[in-house]
Design a protein around this motif. Structure first.
Motif, PDB file in Angstrom:
ATOM      1  N   ILE A   8     -24.100  -4.875 -32.525  1.00  8.93           N
ATOM      2  CA  ILE A   8     -22.781  -4.949 -31.892  1.00  8.93           C
ATOM      3  C   ILE A   8     -22.300  -3.550 -31.513  1.00  8.93           C
ATOM      4  O   ILE A   8     -21.774  -3.329 -30.409  1.00  8.93           O
ATOM      5  N   GLY A   9     -22.513  -2.601 -32.414  1.00 13.46           N
ATOM      6  CA  GLY A   9     -22.134  -1.225 -32.098  1.00 13.46           C
ATOM      7  C   GLY A   9     -22.886  -0.689 -30.901  1.00 13.46           C
ATOM      8  O   GLY A   9     -22.303  -0.039 -30.020  1.00 13.46           O
ATOM      9  N   SER A  10     -24.196  -0.973 -30.829  1.00 15.34           N
ATOM     10  CA  SER A  10     -25.007  -0.496 -29.721  1.00 15.34           C
ATOM     11  C   SER A  10     -24.573  -1.115 -28.397  1.00 15.34           C
ATOM     12  O   SER A  10     -24.429  -0.418 -27.376  1.00 15.34           O
ATOM     13  N   ARG A  14     -22.875   0.527 -24.979  1.00 16.21           N
ATOM     14  CA  ARG A  14     -23.387   0.307 -23.624  1.00 16.21           C
ATOM     15  C   ARG A  14     -22.271  -0.140 -22.684  1.00 16.21           C
ATOM     16  O   ARG A  14     -22.178   0.333 -21.542  1.00 16.21           O
ATOM     17  N   ILE A  15     -21.435  -1.041 -23.158  1.00 18.05           N
ATOM     18  CA  ILE A  15     -20.317  -1.528 -22.338  1.00 18.05           C
ATOM     19  C   ILE A  15     -19.363  -0.383 -22.025  1.00 18.05           C
ATOM     20  O   ILE A  15     -18.922  -0.209 -20.873  1.00 18.05           O
ATOM     21  N   GLN A  16     -19.028   0.399 -23.030  1.00 18.73           N
ATOM     22  CA  GLN A  16     -18.098   1.511 -22.824  1.00 18.73           C
ATOM     23  C   GLN A  16     -18.658   2.528 -21.839  1.00 18.73           C
ATOM     24  O   GLN A  16     -17.932   3.025 -20.958  1.00 18.73           O
ATOM     25  N   LYS A  17     -19.948   2.843 -21.967  1.00 16.40           N
ATOM     26  CA  LYS A  17     -20.578   3.816 -21.065  1.00 16.40           C
ATOM     27  C   LYS A  17     -20.594   3.299 -19.633  1.00 16.40           C
ATOM     28  O   LYS A  17     -20.273   4.043 -18.685  1.00 16.40           O
ATOM     29  N   ALA A  18     -20.942   2.031 -19.452  1.00 19.39           N
ATOM     30  CA  ALA A  18     -20.989   1.453 -18.106  1.00 19.39           C
ATOM     31  C   ALA A  18     -19.589   1.357 -17.503  1.00 19.39           C
ATOM     32  O   ALA A  18     -19.416   1.567 -16.294  1.00 19.39           O
ATOM     33  N   ALA A  48     -17.514 -10.055 -39.186  1.00 22.34           N
ATOM     34  CA  ALA A  48     -17.212  -8.984 -40.137  1.00 22.34           C
ATOM     35  C   ALA A  48     -17.332  -7.615 -39.483  1.00 22.34           C
ATOM     36  O   ALA A  48     -16.686  -6.645 -39.922  1.00 22.34           O
ATOM     37  N   ALA A  49     -18.147  -7.532 -38.417  1.00 24.73           N
ATOM     38  CA  ALA A  49     -18.303  -6.282 -37.678  1.00 24.73           C
ATOM     39  C   ALA A  49     -17.279  -6.141 -36.554  1.00 24.73           C
ATOM     40  O   ALA A  49     -17.351  -5.173 -35.785  1.00 24.73           O
ATOM     41  N   GLY A 223     -26.497 -12.332 -25.896  1.00 25.46           N
ATOM     42  CA  GLY A 223     -27.043 -12.997 -27.075  1.00 25.46           C
ATOM     43  C   GLY A 223     -28.177 -12.213 -27.704  1.00 25.46           C
ATOM     44  O   GLY A 223     -28.085 -11.741 -28.831  1.00 25.46           O
ATOM     45  N   THR A 224     -29.268 -12.049 -26.962  1.00 30.12           N
ATOM     46  CA  THR A 224     -30.471 -11.439 -27.509  1.00 30.12           C
ATOM     47  C   THR A 224     -30.222 -10.034 -28.047  1.00 30.12           C
ATOM     48  O   THR A 224     -30.715  -9.671 -29.117  1.00 30.12           O
ATOM     49  N   ALA A 225     -29.462  -9.230 -27.326  1.00 29.89           N
ATOM     50  CA  ALA A 225     -29.219  -7.851 -27.760  1.00 29.89           C
ATOM     51  C   ALA A 225     -28.375  -7.786 -29.030  1.00 29.89           C
ATOM     52  O   ALA A 225     -28.361  -6.757 -29.712  1.00 29.89           O
ATOM     53  N   LEU A 226     -27.698  -8.861 -29.363  1.00 27.61           N
ATOM     54  CA  LEU A 226     -26.908  -8.908 -30.603  1.00 27.61           C
ATOM     55  C   LEU A 226     -27.674  -9.526 -31.754  1.00 27.61           C
ATOM     56  O   LEU A 226     -27.659  -9.023 -32.879  1.00 27.61           O
TER      57      LEU A 226
END
Length: 234
Positions: A8-10, A14-18, A48-49, A223-226
């Motif tokens: 989730i952090g990663s 990515r979302i913030q950078k884009a 929880a994250a 989905g997959t990236a999480l």
């Protein structure tokens, strides 16, 4: 092996950078965790994250998870799968968003069956952006009429558009698909200024979210990236 919290952090970074690269305001793109086939405990770990929005494709599976996680505050459930007419009542009352409305019959049933003590159901119209025969979604030609009719339904709030572009497209064609959906939303806003906020573009997934964000996505469905690769649904 990365934990769900690490993932989730990663993805959030990515979302913030884009978002920054696209010159868009921070926080203008939201992460929808696509949790179909995932165990309720995986969702609990994600919550929880700090993840609060979950997208489900299969109604009964989703209802089981909603019940299992009812102790968690602030969870926002989104239905993102194909909708069968005989399941609209449960969808109308268990979810706060539906991203996959593609015909007026379904919209009417969702509106009629939404409990009056609930706020309006947030709706995205699914567009078959690449005109694939095997894929759900209305055509661009049908979009304005469908949006106008849905705008008259009392228990729905039309928020915007959703699309799943054809797979395995070259990057340039994928970008063009996202841009086509963004332009369709702009056209719809101009044609129907009274229709509501029309502030939502639900597009982009694990492998193409940066391109979708650059073209205007406000929800990316990941989905997959999480959660990692999913097992086949039994």
């Amino acid at each position: 092996m990365s934990s769900i919290a690490d993932n989730i952090g990663s993805v959030t970074r990515r979302i913030q950078k884009a978002t920054l690269k696209a010159g868009r305001p921070p926080g203008s793109v939201h992460l929808l965790a696509v949790s179909k086939t995932r165990a309720a405990e995986d969702l609990r770990e994600a919550a929880a994250a700090g993840q609060t929005a979950f997208g489900e494709n299969y109604l009964q599976e989703a209802l089981d998870k909603i019940a299992a996680l009812e102790d968690l505050p602030g969870i926002d459930w989104h239905f993102i799968g194909p909708i069968q007419s005989n399941k609209t009542r449960q969808i109308a009352n268990a979810f706060s968003w539906v991203h996959s409305v593609d015909r007026l019959k379904i919209a009417c049933r969702l509106s009629e069956q939404r409990n009056s003590d609930l706020p309006p159901l947030n709706i995205c119209l699914q567009v078959n952006i690449n005109e694939e025969e095997s894929k759900s979604g209305c055509s661009l030609e049908e979009l304005e009429g469908l949006a106008s009719a849905i705008g008259e339904l009392p228990n729905l709030r039309l928020r915007g558009l959703m699309a799943i572009p054809a797979p395995n497209q070259p990057e340039a064609k994928l970008r063009a698909s996202f841009r086509k959906l963004a332009n369709a939303l702009k056209t719809l806003r101009q044609a129907q200024p009274e229709a509501g906020p029309l502030d939502t573009l639900s597009m982009g997934m694990s492998g193409d979210m940066e391109t979708a964000i650059e073209e205007g996505a406000t929800w990316v469905r990941v989905g997959t990236a999480l959660f990692g690769k999913r097992s086949p649904k039994s």
